[in-house]
Scaffold this active site. Structure first.
Site, PDB file in Angstrom:
ATOM      1  N   ASP A   1      10.869  -0.850  14.647  1.00 12.87           N
ATOM      2  CA  ASP A   1       9.488  -1.070  14.225  1.00 12.87           C
ATOM      3  C   ASP A   1       8.948  -2.341  14.887  1.00 12.87           C
ATOM      4  O   ASP A   1       9.639  -2.963  15.691  1.00 12.87           O
ATOM      5  CB  ASP A   1       9.433  -1.199  12.700  1.00 12.87           C
ATOM      6  CG  ASP A   1      10.454  -2.199  12.209  1.00 12.87           C
ATOM      7  OD1 ASP A   1      10.297  -3.395  12.482  1.00 12.87           O
ATOM      8  OD2 ASP A   1      11.445  -1.771  11.590  1.00 12.87           O
TER       9      ASP A   1
ATOM     10  N   ARG B   1      -3.105   9.904   7.371  1.00 11.91           N
ATOM     11  CA  ARG B   1      -1.782  10.522   7.179  1.00 11.91           C
ATOM     12  C   ARG B   1      -1.854  11.755   6.285  1.00 11.91           C
ATOM     13  O   ARG B   1      -0.886  12.506   6.173  1.00 11.91           O
ATOM     14  CB  ARG B   1      -0.822   9.501   6.575  1.00 11.91           C
ATOM     15  CG  ARG B   1      -0.713   8.226   7.385  1.00 11.91           C
ATOM     16  CD  ARG B   1      -0.099   7.105   6.592  1.00 11.91           C
ATOM     17  NE  ARG B   1      -0.345   5.799   7.203  1.00 11.91           N
ATOM     18  CZ  ARG B   1      -1.467   5.121   7.053  1.00 11.91           C
ATOM     19  NH1 ARG B   1      -2.433   5.601   6.307  1.00 11.91           N
ATOM     20  NH2 ARG B   1      -1.626   3.963   7.666  1.00 11.91           N
TER      21      ARG B   1
ATOM     22  N   LYS C   1      10.527   6.564  15.409  1.00 12.66           N
ATOM     23  CA  LYS C   1      10.809   5.502  14.437  1.00 12.66           C
ATOM     24  C   LYS C   1      10.991   6.081  13.032  1.00 12.66           C
ATOM     25  O   LYS C   1      11.944   5.734  12.325  1.00 12.66           O
ATOM     26  CB  LYS C   1       9.686   4.464  14.465  1.00 12.66           C
ATOM     27  CG  LYS C   1       9.965   3.238  13.635  1.00 12.66           C
ATOM     28  CD  LYS C   1       9.455   3.392  12.232  1.00 12.66           C
ATOM     29  CE  LYS C   1       9.815   2.183  11.391  1.00 12.66           C
ATOM     30  NZ  LYS C   1       9.337   2.352  10.002  1.00 12.66           N
TER      31      LYS C   1
ATOM     32  N   ARG D   1       0.831  -1.207   0.000  1.00 14.66           N
ATOM     33  CA  ARG D   1       0.000   0.000   0.000  1.00 14.66           C
ATOM     34  C   ARG D   1       0.862   1.252   0.000  1.00 14.66           C
ATOM     35  O   ARG D   1       0.507   2.264  -0.587  1.00 14.66           O
ATOM     36  CB  ARG D   1      -0.916  -0.009   1.229  1.00 14.66           C
ATOM     37  CG  ARG D   1      -2.338   0.343   0.871  1.00 14.66           C
ATOM     38  CD  ARG D   1      -3.184   0.566   2.102  1.00 14.66           C
ATOM     39  NE  ARG D   1      -3.408   1.981   2.333  1.00 14.66           N
ATOM     40  CZ  ARG D   1      -3.749   2.483   3.500  1.00 14.66           C
ATOM     41  NH1 ARG D   1      -3.872   1.704   4.545  1.00 14.66           N
ATOM     42  NH2 ARG D   1      -3.961   3.762   3.633  1.00 14.66           N
TER      43      ARG D   1
ATOM     44  N   PRO E   1      16.186   1.931  13.474  1.00 17.09           N
ATOM     45  CA  PRO E   1      14.731   2.086  13.604  1.00 17.09           C
ATOM     46  C   PRO E   1      14.089   0.868  14.271  1.00 17.09           C
ATOM     47  O   PRO E   1      14.361  -0.267  13.861  1.00 17.09           O
ATOM     48  CB  PRO E   1      14.264   2.233  12.149  1.00 17.09           C
ATOM     49  CG  PRO E   1      15.477   2.664  11.386  1.00 17.09           C
ATOM     50  CD  PRO E   1      16.638   2.028  12.073  1.00 17.09           C
TER      51      PRO E   1
ATOM     52  N   HIS F   1       8.462  -5.341  13.757  1.00 19.99           N
ATOM     53  CA  HIS F   1       9.244  -6.556  13.495  1.00 19.99           C
ATOM     54  C   HIS F   1      10.489  -6.583  14.362  1.00 19.99           C
ATOM     55  O   HIS F   1      10.814  -7.595  14.978  1.00 19.99           O
ATOM     56  CB  HIS F   1       9.658  -6.622  12.018  1.00 19.99           C
ATOM     57  CG  HIS F   1       8.513  -6.833  11.102  1.00 19.99           C
ATOM     58  ND1 HIS F   1       8.012  -8.069  10.789  1.00 19.99           N
ATOM     59  CD2 HIS F   1       7.733  -5.947  10.447  1.00 19.99           C
ATOM     60  CE1 HIS F   1       6.986  -7.948   9.972  1.00 19.99           C
ATOM     61  NE2 HIS F   1       6.798  -6.663   9.731  1.00 19.99           N
TER      62      HIS F   1
END
Length: 276
Positions: free
Chosen positions: A233, A172, A214, A123, A231, A235
């Site tokens: 995140d 956003r 982040k 996306r 960063p 994961h």
DNA sequence: CATCAGGCGAGAC
DNA sequence: GTCTCGCCTGAT
């Protein structure tokens, strides 16, 4: 055409690592090759093993793409510094050894990573493609390929929040609108940012709406080449909790944390595909 | 139908 | 300063 022999360079992994959202934006993946747009230029790259072919002049390669692909950095040396007892990190580095930390455009990375929050890569690519087609300048490469440059701060500032919603940006949209205006009216000076330290750059970037810790780290890493940025995140947080319950040695890798983060991220995201 | 994607801002405390 | 919650949207 410029031919280069280089280990630890993989067009596929660079594309898939998610750090360069505009790779493959134009259905550019031909046999062993990829088309990409950066700094307003269109480039096709082909690879066969360690042989890489850049479809550009020697001058363009020397002035733009050599730096963009971070060709001067010895990634083998970085991988060689990994703690021999850290089998997970060694596996991750081996799996993603062709990833490179690019030197991408600062403004483009700011917008790209604002879009990336709470979003998936497919996306994200779609959002950026829509933004470029709607607000970027249309150009034609020498080989007649048509492409769109990334929109300028001015172009995006002139888009209404409703217009931005139409690019599938969701909530956003307001962040993009406000950030474009903040940059246009120089509430933050992008020209000066590359000269800043990592911590100073973060502090400036955090002034932008939609930029948190982040996203600021991602911008520092992928645009400003701050290799100490790591960063965190979802994961990475999961990997750190599962694989490093006693803590990851950020100090040991302070000058190359960013690429190690990419190995860990890429491994966690894609290792299942390897067994297919 | 719920959950989650490379989080962040706003408001409560 | 720290915590919680809501948020566009599409894939699974």
């Amino acid at each position: 055409m410029v031919w280069v022999t280089k280990e630890h360079f993989s067009i596929t992994q660079i594309c898939m690592s998610g750090q360069c959202f505009r790779m493959n934006p134009l259905e550019g993946e031909k046999a062993g090759g990829v088309g990409l747009v950066a700094f307003g230029k269109y480039l096709e790259v082909f690879q066969n093993g360690n042989e890489i072919c850049f479809d550009c002049t020697q001058e363009e390669y020397d002035t733009i793409w050599k730096s963009y692909f971070d060709m001067e950095t010895d990634y083998a040396a970085i991988i060689g510094r990994i703690d021999a007892a850290d089998s997970y990190l060694l596996s991750a580095a081996s799996f993603g050894s062709g990833i490179r930390i690019l030197r991408q455009d600062l403004w483009e990375m700011i917008i790209s990573f604002i879009i990336s929050q709470q979003n998936n890569i497919r996306r994200i690519r779609k959002c950026i493609r829509l933004l470029c087609e709607k607000y970027g300048e249309k150009r034609t490469a020498q080989n007649v390929v048509e492409y769109y440059d990334f929109p300028t701060p001015k172009a995006l500032s002139e888009a209404s929040i409703e217009d931005l919603y139409a690019c599938n940006l969701g909530y956003r949209s307001r962040y993009i609108h406000e950030t474009a205006n903040a940059v246009l009216y120089q509430e933050i000076d992008l020209e000066q940012l590359p000269t800043c330290s990592y911590s100073d750059a973060c502090r400036e970037l955090l002034k932008l709406c939609g930029v948190g810790a982040k996203v600021a780290d991602c911008i520092c890493l992928f645009a400003l080449h701050k290799m100490e940025a790591f960063p965190k995140d979802t994961h990475i947080k999961k990997v750190l909790a599962q694989q490093y319950p006693n803590g990851f040695s950020f100090e040991r890798y302070s000058d190359c944390g960013g690429i190690l983060q990419q190995y860990l991220f890429f491994y966690d995201l894609n290792k299942k595909m390897k067994n297919k």
